[in-house]
Design a protein around this motif. Structure first.
Motif, PDB file in Angstrom:
ATOM      1  N   GLU A   1      -3.504   6.786   5.296  1.00 47.08           N
ATOM      2  CA  GLU A   1      -4.539   7.119   6.274  1.00 47.08           C
ATOM      3  C   GLU A   1      -5.794   7.687   5.627  1.00 47.08           C
ATOM      4  OE1 GLU A   1      -0.941   6.430   8.359  1.00 47.08           O
ATOM      5  OE2 GLU A   1      -1.324   7.845   6.717  1.00 47.08           O
ATOM      6  N   ASN A   2      -5.664   8.371   4.481  1.00 49.79           N
ATOM      7  CA  ASN A   2      -6.886   8.898   3.851  1.00 49.79           C
ATOM      8  C   ASN A   2      -7.234   8.221   2.526  1.00 49.79           C
ATOM      9  OD1 ASN A   2      -4.934   9.995   2.213  1.00 49.79           O
ATOM     10  ND2 ASN A   2      -5.407  12.143   2.676  1.00 49.79           N
ATOM     11  N   LEU A   3      -6.345   7.374   1.996  1.00 53.07           N
ATOM     12  CA  LEU A   3      -6.679   6.638   0.781  1.00 53.07           C
ATOM     13  C   LEU A   3      -7.415   5.325   1.075  1.00 53.07           C
ATOM     14  CD1 LEU A   3      -3.546   7.069  -1.529  1.00 53.07           C
ATOM     15  CD2 LEU A   3      -5.743   8.230  -1.662  1.00 53.07           C
ATOM     16  N   LEU A   4      -7.128   4.698   2.193  1.00 61.03           N
ATOM     17  CA  LEU A   4      -7.754   3.413   2.511  1.00 61.03           C
ATOM     18  C   LEU A   4      -9.209   3.545   2.974  1.00 61.03           C
ATOM     19  CD1 LEU A   4      -4.824   1.512   4.295  1.00 61.03           C
ATOM     20  CD2 LEU A   4      -5.699   1.154   1.983  1.00 61.03           C
ATOM     21  N   PRO A   5      -9.570   4.495   3.850  1.00 61.00           N
ATOM     22  CA  PRO A   5     -10.968   4.583   4.297  1.00 61.00           C
ATOM     23  C   PRO A   5     -11.901   5.004   3.170  1.00 61.00           C
ATOM     24  CG  PRO A   5      -9.497   5.767   5.788  1.00 61.00           C
ATOM     25  CD  PRO A   5      -8.715   5.460   4.553  1.00 61.00           C
TER      26      PRO A   5
ATOM     27  N   VAL B   1       0.842  -1.201   0.000  1.00 57.51           N
ATOM     28  CA  VAL B   1       0.000   0.000   0.000  1.00 57.51           C
ATOM     29  C   VAL B   1       0.874   1.247   0.000  1.00 57.51           C
ATOM     30  CG1 VAL B   1      -1.642   1.362   1.353  1.00 57.51           C
ATOM     31  CG2 VAL B   1      -1.990  -1.096   1.096  1.00 57.51           C
ATOM     32  N   GLU B   2       1.900   1.267   0.829  1.00 55.26           N
ATOM     33  CA  GLU B   2       2.787   2.435   0.899  1.00 55.26           C
ATOM     34  C   GLU B   2       3.525   2.664  -0.410  1.00 55.26           C
ATOM     35  OE1 GLU B   2       5.189   1.571   4.257  1.00 55.26           O
ATOM     36  OE2 GLU B   2       3.659   2.149   5.732  1.00 55.26           O
ATOM     37  N   GLU B   3       3.895   1.584  -1.083  1.00 53.59           N
ATOM     38  CA  GLU B   3       4.567   1.738  -2.377  1.00 53.59           C
ATOM     39  C   GLU B   3       3.604   2.329  -3.411  1.00 53.59           C
ATOM     40  OE1 GLU B   3       6.993  -0.946  -5.689  1.00 53.59           O
ATOM     41  OE2 GLU B   3       6.717  -1.693  -3.648  1.00 53.59           O
ATOM     42  N   LEU B   4       2.352   1.849  -3.405  1.00 52.40           N
ATOM     43  CA  LEU B   4       1.355   2.387  -4.329  1.00 52.40           C
ATOM     44  C   LEU B   4       1.062   3.856  -4.019  1.00 52.40           C
ATOM     45  CD1 LEU B   4      -1.201  -0.589  -4.515  1.00 52.40           C
ATOM     46  CD2 LEU B   4       0.457   0.098  -6.251  1.00 52.40           C
ATOM     47  N   VAL B   5       0.947   4.185  -2.740  1.00 54.37           N
ATOM     48  CA  VAL B   5       0.674   5.568  -2.342  1.00 54.37           C
ATOM     49  C   VAL B   5       1.810   6.489  -2.794  1.00 54.37           C
ATOM     50  CG1 VAL B   5       0.450   7.129  -0.365  1.00 54.37           C
ATOM     51  CG2 VAL B   5      -0.816   4.973  -0.400  1.00 54.37           C
ATOM     52  N   THR B   6       3.040   6.025  -2.667  1.00 55.21           N
ATOM     53  CA  THR B   6       4.195   6.827  -3.097  1.00 55.21           C
ATOM     54  C   THR B   6       4.131   7.123  -4.592  1.00 55.21           C
ATOM     55  OG1 THR B   6       5.604   5.900  -1.355  1.00 55.21           O
ATOM     56  CG2 THR B   6       6.710   6.893  -3.246  1.00 55.21           C
TER      57      THR B   6
ATOM     58  N   MET C   1      -8.987  10.635  -4.131  1.00 64.38           N
ATOM     59  CA  MET C   1      -8.998   9.173  -4.222  1.00 64.38           C
ATOM     60  C   MET C   1      -9.238   8.623  -2.820  1.00 64.38           C
ATOM     61  SD  MET C   1      -6.069   6.539  -5.684  1.00 64.38           S
ATOM     62  CE  MET C   1      -6.167   7.204  -7.341  1.00 64.38           C
ATOM     63  N   HIS C   2     -10.059   7.578  -2.735  1.00 60.94           N
ATOM     64  CA  HIS C   2     -10.331   6.961  -1.447  1.00 60.94           C
ATOM     65  C   HIS C   2     -10.820   5.527  -1.655  1.00 60.94           C
ATOM     66  CE1 HIS C   2     -14.081   8.885  -2.797  1.00 60.94           C
ATOM     67  NE2 HIS C   2     -14.713   7.887  -2.172  1.00 60.94           N
TER      68      HIS C   2
END
Length: 328
Positions: A316-320, A211-216, A229-230
């Motif tokens: 923290e704001n992409l997953l919910p 997830v962190e790699e995708l968020v980056t 995006m969420h």
């Protein structure tokens, strides 16, 4: 799944069988329980390699109507099966160690057994190191898990060598069951780790590193048209990652424009993500009045509120499943 994985796992099966035979010869000539524990774990290597062979074959099969996401989940069954076999071997060795502590076996030809154990342990280390490396390169859980298990076998062989040397130097036979009990504890710990990884994968537990790699990547490649995006969700099927998310775009975009933006998002992530390929299922939301304060489109002709603050994307704001949320 890389087709070369089949070759590597065949290699693992062949060498694991050969190494297992060497270790059983060492046990046969010495009668040592600690050498037997090492040989029994090598049997697990052979069985696990055979199961891994089948799992890689199955995961290479194309999708069908009964398996629309492919057959990649078999990898988690594979490492779970391997973990279960390791646990059985570990507890079996532990029981034998307790029994043999009160009645130590007769030991013979320990020097020959020592050299055979060193040869088998060194071969296991090289094979395990090679499989872990290829597993990382090909993003194969099966190769990586099989390599990790074989590496743990080579580490336990170090303990076996130390135990045999101590017996040769001191003549204390009780060292044999004590050393085998320590080896059993290491084996049991490895088995639990593999079982835990299997359960997490089968339960679709979120891999935060992925997830962190995708968020980056999303943060670095973010486009002004992607207002928000969420509800980002990631599931793994072999080397395929299935990603769901909601993307907010300008409400006045045509269907063609929305499709173009989604295609762009797909290409950006797949070209920058190194762990495998990504399959997207994206739900698009139209922007609303409250979107204006976070929208970075400078040439928007229908803006109703001025831009105030950019929402920095994070896990923290992409997953919910919350629109326009700031990290807590």
């Amino acid at each position: 799944m890389n087709n070369n994985d089949l070759f590597y796992i065949r290699l693992s099966f062949f060498f694991s069988t050969l190494i297992c035979a060497v270790k059983f010869v060492a046990w046969f000539v010495t009668g040592s329980l600690v050498i037997l524990s090492d040989a029994l774990e090598s049997i697990i290597n052979v069985v696990a390699a055979a199961f891994a062979w089948y799992s890689i074959y199955l995961s290479n099969k194309p999708r069908d109507t009964e398996h629309p996401y492919g057959h990649g989940k078999i990898e988690f069954f594979s490492i779970g099966f391997e973990g279960a076999m390791i646990l059985i071997a570990g507890f079996g060795i532990l029981i034998q160690a307790i029994l043999f502590f009160f009645n130590p076996p007769e030991l013979h030809a320990l020097t020959a057994g020592l050299w055979l154990t060193i040869a088998g342990g060194a071969a296991n280390f090289l094979l395990g190191f090679f499989l872990v490396k290829k597993g990382k390169q090909n993003n194969s859980l099966t190769l990586h898990g099989n390599g990790k298990h074989i590496l743990s076998d080579s580490y336990s062989s170090i303990g076996v060598v130390v135990a045999i040397v101590l017996i040769l130097l001191t003549g204390y036979k009780w060292i044999d069951p004590i050393a085998s009990a320590i080896a059993a504890a290491i084996i049991i710990y490895t088995g639990f780790k593999l079982m835990s990884k299997s359960v997490r994968g089968l339960m679709d537990e979120v891999d935060m590193k992925i997830v962190e790699e995708l968020v980056t990547i999303l943060k670095e490649q973010r486009q002004p048209n992607w207002i928000d995006m969420h509800n980002l969700r990631v599931q793994r099927y072999g080397s395929l990652y299935h990603v769901d998310c909601h993307v907010t775009m300008p409400y006045y975009f045509s269907l063609e424009e929305v499709h173009e933006e989604i295609t762009k998002l797909d290409k950006i992530l797949n070209s920058n993500f190194q762990k495998g390929s990504i399959e997207f299922f994206i739900h698009t939301d139209p922007c609303i009045t409250s979107s204006c304060t976070h929208c970075q489109l400078a040439d928007c002709n229908v803006r109703k509120q001025p831009f105030i603050q950019k929402i920095e994307w994070s896990k923290e704001n992409l997953l919910p499943n919350r629109k326009h949320s700031f990290p807590e």
